[in-house]
Design a protein around this motif. Structure first.
Motif, PDB file in Angstrom:
ATOM      1  N   MET A 149       0.829  -1.204   0.000  1.00 34.18           N
ATOM      2  CA  MET A 149       0.000   0.000   0.000  1.00 34.18           C
ATOM      3  C   MET A 149       0.862   1.251   0.000  1.00 34.18           C
ATOM      4  O   MET A 149       0.547   2.237  -0.678  1.00 34.18           O
ATOM      5  N   LEU A 150       1.954   1.199   0.743  1.00 31.02           N
ATOM      6  CA  LEU A 150       2.870   2.335   0.781  1.00 31.02           C
ATOM      7  C   LEU A 150       3.460   2.608  -0.601  1.00 31.02           C
ATOM      8  O   LEU A 150       3.516   3.763  -1.050  1.00 31.02           O
ATOM      9  N   THR A 151       3.871   1.548  -1.282  1.00 31.35           N
ATOM     10  CA  THR A 151       4.440   1.702  -2.625  1.00 31.35           C
ATOM     11  C   THR A 151       3.427   2.335  -3.566  1.00 31.35           C
ATOM     12  O   THR A 151       3.752   3.226  -4.362  1.00 31.35           O
ATOM     13  N   ARG A 152       2.207   1.877  -3.460  1.00 27.96           N
ATOM     14  CA  ARG A 152       1.144   2.407  -4.326  1.00 27.96           C
ATOM     15  C   ARG A 152       0.845   3.870  -4.005  1.00 27.96           C
ATOM     16  O   ARG A 152       0.688   4.691  -4.907  1.00 27.96           O
ATOM     17  N   ASP A 153       0.789   4.198  -2.724  1.00 26.29           N
ATOM     18  CA  ASP A 153       0.541   5.587  -2.330  1.00 26.29           C
ATOM     19  C   ASP A 153       1.675   6.507  -2.780  1.00 26.29           C
ATOM     20  O   ASP A 153       1.434   7.639  -3.215  1.00 26.29           O
ATOM     21  N   GLU A 154       2.897   6.022  -2.657  1.00 26.59           N
ATOM     22  CA  GLU A 154       4.040   6.847  -3.067  1.00 26.59           C
ATOM     23  C   GLU A 154       4.001   7.136  -4.563  1.00 26.59           C
ATOM     24  O   GLU A 154       4.269   8.257  -5.000  1.00 26.59           O
ATOM     25  N   ARG A 155       3.659   6.133  -5.342  1.00 23.05           N
ATOM     26  CA  ARG A 155       3.544   6.326  -6.787  1.00 23.05           C
ATOM     27  C   ARG A 155       2.464   7.354  -7.110  1.00 23.05           C
ATOM     28  O   ARG A 155       2.648   8.245  -7.943  1.00 23.05           O
ATOM     29  N   ARG A 156       1.323   7.259  -6.419  1.00 21.64           N
ATOM     30  CA  ARG A 156       0.238   8.199  -6.666  1.00 21.64           C
ATOM     31  C   ARG A 156       0.624   9.605  -6.207  1.00 21.64           C
ATOM     32  O   ARG A 156       0.313  10.588  -6.874  1.00 21.64           O
ATOM     33  N   PHE A 157       1.291   9.696  -5.063  1.00 22.01           N
ATOM     34  CA  PHE A 157       1.712  11.001  -4.545  1.00 22.01           C
ATOM     35  C   PHE A 157       2.662  11.680  -5.530  1.00 22.01           C
ATOM     36  O   PHE A 157       2.528  12.875  -5.815  1.00 22.01           O
ATOM     37  N   LYS A 158       3.619  10.916  -6.054  1.00 25.65           N
ATOM     38  CA  LYS A 158       4.581  11.483  -7.001  1.00 25.65           C
ATOM     39  C   LYS A 158       3.888  11.936  -8.288  1.00 25.65           C
ATOM     40  O   LYS A 158       4.274  12.941  -8.889  1.00 25.65           O
ATOM     41  N   ALA A 159       2.891  11.190  -8.713  1.00 27.08           N
ATOM     42  CA  ALA A 159       2.154  11.582  -9.917  1.00 27.08           C
ATOM     43  C   ALA A 159       1.385  12.872  -9.679  1.00 27.08           C
ATOM     44  O   ALA A 159       1.299  13.739 -10.564  1.00 27.08           O
ATOM     45  N   ALA A 160       0.820  13.023  -8.488  1.00 23.54           N
ATOM     46  CA  ALA A 160       0.051  14.226  -8.163  1.00 23.54           C
ATOM     47  C   ALA A 160       0.956  15.444  -7.965  1.00 23.54           C
ATOM     48  O   ALA A 160       0.543  16.580  -8.223  1.00 23.54           O
ATOM     49  N   ASP A 161       2.195  15.201  -7.540  1.00 26.36           N
ATOM     50  CA  ASP A 161       3.164  16.254  -7.251  1.00 26.36           C
ATOM     51  C   ASP A 161       3.753  16.790  -8.551  1.00 26.36           C
ATOM     52  O   ASP A 161       4.810  16.380  -9.012  1.00 26.36           O
ATOM     53  N   LYS A 162       3.065  17.751  -9.135  1.00 30.11           N
ATOM     54  CA  LYS A 162       3.407  18.236 -10.476  1.00 30.11           C
ATOM     55  C   LYS A 162       4.834  18.757 -10.595  1.00 30.11           C
ATOM     56  O   LYS A 162       5.514  18.524 -11.597  1.00 30.11           O
ATOM     57  N   ASP A 163       5.307  19.485  -9.604  1.00 29.85           N
ATOM     58  CA  ASP A 163       6.647  20.065  -9.719  1.00 29.85           C
ATOM     59  C   ASP A 163       7.738  19.148  -9.173  1.00 29.85           C
ATOM     60  O   ASP A 163       8.920  19.491  -9.198  1.00 29.85           O
ATOM     61  N   GLY A 164       7.336  17.981  -8.671  1.00 25.78           N
ATOM     62  CA  GLY A 164       8.312  16.983  -8.260  1.00 25.78           C
ATOM     63  C   GLY A 164       9.184  17.363  -7.079  1.00 25.78           C
ATOM     64  O   GLY A 164      10.284  16.827  -6.922  1.00 25.78           O
ATOM     65  N   PHE A 182      -8.823  14.710 -11.962  1.00 30.40           N
ATOM     66  CA  PHE A 182      -7.780  15.426 -12.695  1.00 30.40           C
ATOM     67  C   PHE A 182      -7.318  14.599 -13.891  1.00 30.40           C
ATOM     68  O   PHE A 182      -6.931  13.435 -13.749  1.00 30.40           O
ATOM     69  N   LYS A 183      -7.332  15.226 -15.058  1.00 33.94           N
ATOM     70  CA  LYS A 183      -6.956  14.501 -16.272  1.00 33.94           C
ATOM     71  C   LYS A 183      -5.527  13.972 -16.197  1.00 33.94           C
ATOM     72  O   LYS A 183      -5.236  12.880 -16.686  1.00 33.94           O
ATOM     73  N   TYR A 184      -4.635  14.739 -15.578  1.00 38.35           N
ATOM     74  CA  TYR A 184      -3.242  14.294 -15.545  1.00 38.35           C
ATOM     75  C   TYR A 184      -3.022  13.109 -14.599  1.00 38.35           C
ATOM     76  O   TYR A 184      -1.945  12.526 -14.576  1.00 38.35           O
ATOM     77  N   MET A 185      -4.079  12.743 -13.843  1.00 37.00           N
ATOM     78  CA  MET A 185      -3.990  11.601 -12.935  1.00 37.00           C
ATOM     79  C   MET A 185      -4.747  10.377 -13.434  1.00 37.00           C
ATOM     80  O   MET A 185      -4.743   9.330 -12.784  1.00 37.00           O
ATOM     81  N   GLN A 186      -5.358  10.480 -14.591  1.00 33.64           N
ATOM     82  CA  GLN A 186      -6.209   9.386 -15.037  1.00 33.64           C
ATOM     83  C   GLN A 186      -5.432   8.097 -15.302  1.00 33.64           C
ATOM     84  O   GLN A 186      -5.960   7.004 -15.138  1.00 33.64           O
ATOM     85  N   HIS A 187      -4.159   8.225 -15.689  1.00 33.73           N
ATOM     86  CA  HIS A 187      -3.372   7.015 -15.915  1.00 33.73           C
ATOM     87  C   HIS A 187      -3.188   6.233 -14.622  1.00 33.73           C
ATOM     88  O   HIS A 187      -3.085   5.000 -14.640  1.00 33.73           O
ATOM     89  N   ILE A 188      -3.168   6.949 -13.493  1.00 35.70           N
ATOM     90  CA  ILE A 188      -3.063   6.288 -12.194  1.00 35.70           C
ATOM     91  C   ILE A 188      -4.345   5.516 -11.882  1.00 35.70           C
ATOM     92  O   ILE A 188      -4.305   4.388 -11.374  1.00 35.70           O
ATOM     93  N   VAL A 189      -5.484   6.115 -12.187  1.00 34.43           N
ATOM     94  CA  VAL A 189      -6.760   5.438 -11.975  1.00 34.43           C
ATOM     95  C   VAL A 189      -6.805   4.145 -12.772  1.00 34.43           C
ATOM     96  O   VAL A 189      -7.205   3.085 -12.264  1.00 34.43           O
ATOM     97  N   VAL A 190      -6.382   4.212 -14.019  1.00 34.49           N
ATOM     98  CA  VAL A 190      -6.377   3.033 -14.879  1.00 34.49           C
ATOM     99  C   VAL A 190      -5.408   1.979 -14.347  1.00 34.49           C
ATOM    100  O   VAL A 190      -5.745   0.787 -14.242  1.00 34.49           O
ATOM    101  N   GLN A 191      -4.211   2.407 -14.000  1.00 33.60           N
ATOM    102  CA  GLN A 191      -3.195   1.474 -13.510  1.00 33.60           C
ATOM    103  C   GLN A 191      -3.649   0.764 -12.239  1.00 33.60           C
ATOM    104  O   GLN A 191      -3.494  -0.459 -12.101  1.00 33.60           O
ATOM    105  N   GLU A 192      -4.238   1.515 -11.309  1.00 33.37           N
ATOM    106  CA  GLU A 192      -4.687   0.913 -10.055  1.00 33.37           C
ATOM    107  C   GLU A 192      -5.858  -0.031 -10.283  1.00 33.37           C
ATOM    108  O   GLU A 192      -5.979  -1.064  -9.616  1.00 33.37           O
TER     109      GLU A 192
END
Length: 313
Positions: A149-164, A182-192
């Motif tokens: 769950m932590l790995t998944r949350d970290e991936r999502r957090f990094k995707a949401a963090d636009k400026d990195g 958010f359109k820029y997060m839709q790939h995360i929705v699909v992946q999950e």
């Protein structure tokens, strides 16, 4: 349909299996199935918002009617005595926005540990997982699942963090909690979604996995009709290239159905079911007449919207 205004504060149109909740409807109107044949909880939550719809069962029928009347007055913004489609549409979208904002605000207070108006990944990680991942607590059986769950949350957090920069602003944190917004997060929705359903780990979804996510066969129990319908949907509609699997693009078409305005559809549905004189709008008496035909247990799922101050509406 006689149970309807219950619906008014809450609903949608045809029977679907509970697992269709995987389909993301922008700001979700409700976690419940939109199936009027089995109740109107979807409609309650669409009308009032999820949180507000939880505590209305504490009110008497008289209190329920009085508070509903006040809600109708708020919806009737032009004060002509009727609720139009436009007013109802605006209200439902308002409740959707409020739900997301309130959800984010609640978590924001919990995770912004240093009160600097931002949430660093380390703040979120330590608050959410610190105890569970501490080696001192080796008796925790689910340590590996928490790590996943932590790995998944970290991936999502990094995707949401636009400026990195490893720190989430309020908008970025909203994208983290509600990626379907958010359109820029839709790939995360699909992946999950794929990860949740793909049991054999091949990165795609076959028919058995698709149905298995919705239904578990029990010995001696006849398969529901909707299962056969879903199998047909998989082969005829979901599996666009007819290769027997759902890939990322096909999953996106399934769970992120374009620019459908579900608030608009819900407003039309509620007016259709409640507008007894067919003039295309709802009077307060039409709404109250429907209420009188509804069981108390159903009416009172409206929520505590009006327990708050005027500004909360």
């Amino acid at each position: 349909m006689q149970l309807l205004l219950l619906s008014l504060i809450v609903g949608v149109t045809f029977a679907v299996p509970p697992q269709e909740k995987r389909v993301h409807h922008q700001r979700d109107l409700s976690d419940h199935v939109h199936d009027d044949a089995h109740g109107y909880q979807y409609d309650h939550e669409a009308f009032l918002g999820k949180e507000e719809a939880k505590t209305f069962d504490q009110l008497t029928p008289e209190e329920s009617q009085a508070r509903l009347g006040k809600i109708v007055d708020r919806i009737d913004t032009d004060k002509d005595g009727f609720v139009s489609h436009a007013e109802l549409h605006h209200w439902i979208k308002h409740r959707q926005r409020r739900y997301v904002e309130e959800n984010v605000d609640k978590h924001w207070k919990e995770y912004d540990q240093n009160k600097d108006g931002k949430i660093a990944w380390t703040e979120y990680k330590n608050t959410t997982y610190g105890y569970y991942l501490d080696d001192e607590f080796s008796d925790i059986e689910d340590r590996e699942s928490y790590k996943a769950m932590l790995t998944r949350d970290e991936r999502r957090f990094k995707a949401a963090d636009k400026d990195g920069d490893g720190i989430a602003t309020k908008e970025e944190f909203t994208a983290f909690l509600h990626p379907e917004e958010f359109k820029y997060m839709q790939h995360i929705v699909v992946q999950e979604t794929i990860e949740d359903i793909d049991k054999n780990g091949d990165g795609k979804i076959n028919l058995e996995e698709y149905i298995g996510d919705m239904y578990t066969r029990e010995n001696g129990v006849e398969e529901p009709d909707w299962v056969s319908t879903e199998k047909k949907h998989f082969s005829e509609f979901r599996d666009v290239n007819k290769d027997g699997f759902l890939d990322g693009n096909e999953v996106a078409q399934w769970v992120l159905p374009g620019d459908v305005d579900h608030a608009d559809n819900e407003a039309k549905h509620l007016i259709h079911e409640t507008d007894t004189n067919n003039d295309g709008r709802l009077s307060k008496s039409e709404i109250m007449d429907k209420l009188e035909e509804i069981k108390i247990s159903t009416i009172t799922d409206y929520g505590n919207l009006l327990l708050r101050g005027h500004d909360e509406l």
